[in-house]
Design a protein around this motif. Structure first.
Motif, PDB file in Angstrom:
ATOM      1  N   ALA A   8     -14.213 -32.022 -15.703  1.00 25.29           N
ATOM      2  CA  ALA A   8     -14.894 -31.970 -14.409  1.00 25.29           C
ATOM      3  C   ALA A   8     -16.387 -31.805 -14.650  1.00 25.29           C
ATOM      4  CB  ALA A   8     -14.381 -30.810 -13.564  1.00 25.29           C
ATOM      5  N   VAL A   9     -17.139 -31.928 -13.584  1.00 18.49           N
ATOM      6  CA  VAL A   9     -18.533 -31.510 -13.611  1.00 18.49           C
ATOM      7  C   VAL A   9     -18.564 -30.042 -13.201  1.00 18.49           C
ATOM      8  CG1 VAL A   9     -20.843 -31.844 -12.676  1.00 18.49           C
ATOM      9  CG2 VAL A   9     -19.342 -33.827 -13.051  1.00 18.49           C
ATOM     10  N   TYR A  10     -19.209 -29.232 -14.016  1.00 23.26           N
ATOM     11  CA  TYR A  10     -19.271 -27.799 -13.768  1.00 23.26           C
ATOM     12  C   TYR A  10     -20.648 -27.441 -13.218  1.00 23.26           C
ATOM     13  CZ  TYR A  10     -14.792 -27.016 -16.025  1.00 23.26           C
ATOM     14  OH  TYR A  10     -13.450 -27.022 -16.325  1.00 23.26           O
ATOM     15  N   TYR A  11     -20.622 -26.686 -12.129  1.00 19.15           N
ATOM     16  CA  TYR A  11     -21.847 -26.307 -11.435  1.00 19.15           C
ATOM     17  C   TYR A  11     -22.032 -24.799 -11.453  1.00 19.15           C
ATOM     18  CZ  TYR A  11     -21.522 -31.004  -9.407  1.00 19.15           C
ATOM     19  OH  TYR A  11     -21.428 -32.369  -9.217  1.00 19.15           O
ATOM     20  N   CYS A  12     -23.259 -24.398 -11.645  1.00 14.37           N
ATOM     21  CA  CYS A  12     -23.635 -22.993 -11.574  1.00 14.37           C
ATOM     22  C   CYS A  12     -24.151 -22.704 -10.167  1.00 14.37           C
ATOM     23  CB  CYS A  12     -24.729 -22.735 -12.610  1.00 14.37           C
ATOM     24  SG  CYS A  12     -25.506 -21.132 -12.543  1.00 14.37           S
ATOM     25  N   THR A  13     -23.836 -21.536  -9.661  1.00 17.38           N
ATOM     26  CA  THR A  13     -24.327 -21.159  -8.346  1.00 17.38           C
ATOM     27  C   THR A  13     -24.907 -19.748  -8.370  1.00 17.38           C
ATOM     28  OG1 THR A  13     -22.314 -20.101  -7.508  1.00 17.38           O
ATOM     29  CG2 THR A  13     -22.461 -22.483  -7.289  1.00 17.38           C
ATOM     30  N   MET A  14     -25.845 -19.532  -7.473  1.00 16.71           N
ATOM     31  CA  MET A  14     -26.384 -18.200  -7.269  1.00 16.71           C
ATOM     32  C   MET A  14     -26.377 -17.948  -5.761  1.00 16.71           C
ATOM     33  SD  MET A  14     -30.045 -16.483  -8.315  1.00 16.71           S
ATOM     34  CE  MET A  14     -31.007 -17.432  -7.135  1.00 16.71           C
ATOM     35  N   ARG A  15     -25.723 -16.873  -5.372  1.00  9.60           N
ATOM     36  CA  ARG A  15     -25.674 -16.517  -3.956  1.00  9.60           C
ATOM     37  C   ARG A  15     -26.650 -15.372  -3.709  1.00  9.60           C
ATOM     38  NH1 ARG A  15     -20.635 -16.167   0.057  1.00  9.60           N
ATOM     39  NH2 ARG A  15     -21.144 -18.392  -0.066  1.00  9.60           N
ATOM     40  N   THR A  16     -27.562 -15.614  -2.797  1.00  9.96           N
ATOM     41  CA  THR A  16     -28.505 -14.589  -2.435  1.00  9.96           C
ATOM     42  C   THR A  16     -28.408 -14.341  -0.936  1.00  9.96           C
ATOM     43  OG1 THR A  16     -30.813 -13.894  -2.684  1.00  9.96           O
ATOM     44  CG2 THR A  16     -30.438 -16.168  -1.998  1.00  9.96           C
ATOM     45  N   ILE A  17     -28.984 -13.246  -0.509  1.00 10.72           N
ATOM     46  CA  ILE A  17     -28.950 -12.890   0.910  1.00 10.72           C
ATOM     47  C   ILE A  17     -30.351 -13.027   1.476  1.00 10.72           C
ATOM     48  CG2 ILE A  17     -28.357 -11.148   2.614  1.00 10.72           C
ATOM     49  CD1 ILE A  17     -25.978 -12.170   1.041  1.00 10.72           C
ATOM     50  N   VAL A  18     -30.495 -13.856   2.491  1.00 12.26           N
ATOM     51  CA  VAL A  18     -31.775 -14.067   3.151  1.00 12.26           C
ATOM     52  C   VAL A  18     -31.621 -13.652   4.607  1.00 12.26           C
ATOM     53  CG1 VAL A  18     -33.576 -15.712   3.744  1.00 12.26           C
ATOM     54  CG2 VAL A  18     -32.286 -16.009   1.611  1.00 12.26           C
ATOM     55  N   ILE A  19     -32.295 -12.585   4.960  1.00 11.11           N
ATOM     56  CA  ILE A  19     -32.227 -12.038   6.326  1.00 11.11           C
ATOM     57  C   ILE A  19     -30.756 -11.904   6.742  1.00 11.11           C
ATOM     58  CG2 ILE A  19     -33.170 -12.176   8.666  1.00 11.11           C
ATOM     59  CD1 ILE A  19     -35.186 -14.196   7.692  1.00 11.11           C
ATOM     60  N   SER A  20     -30.004 -11.208   5.892  1.00 15.15           N
ATOM     61  CA  SER A  20     -28.591 -10.906   6.134  1.00 15.15           C
ATOM     62  C   SER A  20     -27.690 -12.127   6.128  1.00 15.15           C
ATOM     63  CB  SER A  20     -28.417 -10.168   7.474  1.00 15.15           C
ATOM     64  OG  SER A  20     -29.179  -8.985   7.490  1.00 15.15           O
ATOM     65  N   THR A  21     -28.205 -13.254   5.731  1.00 13.86           N
ATOM     66  CA  THR A  21     -27.404 -14.483   5.691  1.00 13.86           C
ATOM     67  C   THR A  21     -27.262 -14.955   4.251  1.00 13.86           C
ATOM     68  OG1 THR A  21     -28.201 -15.136   7.883  1.00 13.86           O
ATOM     69  CG2 THR A  21     -27.231 -16.864   6.503  1.00 13.86           C
ATOM     70  N   PRO A  22     -26.039 -15.201   3.788  1.00 15.22           N
ATOM     71  CA  PRO A  22     -25.869 -15.683   2.409  1.00 15.22           C
ATOM     72  C   PRO A  22     -26.385 -17.111   2.256  1.00 15.22           C
ATOM     73  CG  PRO A  22     -23.771 -15.683   3.560  1.00 15.22           C
ATOM     74  CD  PRO A  22     -24.746 -15.003   4.461  1.00 15.22           C
ATOM     75  N   TYR A  23     -27.009 -17.351   1.136  1.00 16.60           N
ATOM     76  CA  TYR A  23     -27.502 -18.690   0.828  1.00 16.60           C
ATOM     77  C   TYR A  23     -27.175 -18.983  -0.622  1.00 16.60           C
ATOM     78  CZ  TYR A  23     -30.545 -22.717   0.322  1.00 16.60           C
ATOM     79  OH  TYR A  23     -31.024 -23.983   0.091  1.00 16.60           O
ATOM     80  N   ASP A  24     -26.619 -20.169  -0.853  1.00 20.70           N
ATOM     81  CA  ASP A  24     -26.207 -20.549  -2.198  1.00 20.70           C
ATOM     82  C   ASP A  24     -27.154 -21.576  -2.803  1.00 20.70           C
ATOM     83  OD1 ASP A  24     -22.717 -20.495  -1.214  1.00 20.70           O
ATOM     84  OD2 ASP A  24     -23.963 -18.915  -2.082  1.00 20.70           O
ATOM     85  N   TYR A  25     -27.604 -21.270  -3.992  1.00 16.77           N
ATOM     86  CA  TYR A  25     -28.352 -22.240  -4.799  1.00 16.77           C
ATOM     87  C   TYR A  25     -27.377 -22.869  -5.798  1.00 16.77           C
ATOM     88  CZ  TYR A  25     -32.660 -20.057  -3.095  1.00 16.77           C
ATOM     89  OH  TYR A  25     -33.682 -19.571  -2.308  1.00 16.77           O
ATOM     90  N   TRP A  26     -27.597 -24.158  -6.068  1.00 20.22           N
ATOM     91  CA  TRP A  26     -26.725 -24.887  -6.979  1.00 20.22           C
ATOM     92  C   TRP A  26     -27.536 -25.567  -8.080  1.00 20.22           C
ATOM     93  CZ3 TRP A  26     -21.361 -25.208  -6.416  1.00 20.22           C
ATOM     94  CH2 TRP A  26     -20.839 -24.670  -5.235  1.00 20.22           C
ATOM     95  N   GLY A  27     -26.911 -25.640  -9.245  1.00 23.66           N
ATOM     96  CA  GLY A  27     -27.493 -26.435 -10.315  1.00 23.66           C
ATOM     97  C   GLY A  27     -27.076 -27.893 -10.168  1.00 23.66           C
TER      98      GLY A  27
END
Length: 122
Positions: free
Chosen positions: A94-113
């Motif tokens: 498969a293609v493997y992706y890294c993610t980082m979940r951060t909280i912005v103004i109480s809302t989760p936001y995911d960054y992806w590689g």
């Protein structure tokens, strides 16, 4: 600008091992250490699925498919998360992706590689 860059993918025979790395730039080590990191994968024709996650408190969660074979870890000093994969199977291709979940103004936001290809031959 936050960037996640994966590396370590490649072609390996069944039963072999790979170690994926993901370096996060654009955030401080302090911010990185507070975020949940994860690895997802997507095989051709299939939906993207979670492989493993690790919280800021080092709590881990694994998909059943990888339990006992995969290990997620992080080095907060290097803004890096790893995925050690052992006893690889062709179905791990498969293609493997890294993610980082951060909280912005109480809302989760995911960054992806951008992803790194893992191919396991039988």
């Amino acid at each position: 600008q936050v960037q996640l860059v994966e590396s370590g993918g490649g072609l390996v025979q069944a039963g072999g091992s790979l170690r994926l790395s993901c370096v996060v730039s654009g955030v401080s080590g302090r911010i990185f250490s507070r975020n949940t990191m994860g690895w997802y994968r997507q095989a051709p024709g299939k939906q993207r699925e979670m492989v493993a996650t690790m919280t800021s408190g080092d709590n881990t969660n694994y998909a059943d498919s990888g339990k006992g074979r995969f290990t997620i870890s992080r080095d907060n000093a290097k803004n890096t998360v790893y995925l050690q994969m052992n006893s690889l199977k062709p179905e791990d291709t498969a293609v493997y992706y890294c993610t980082m979940r951060t909280i912005v103004i109480s809302t989760p936001y995911d960054y992806w590689g951008q992803g790194t290809q893992v191919t396991v031959s039988s």
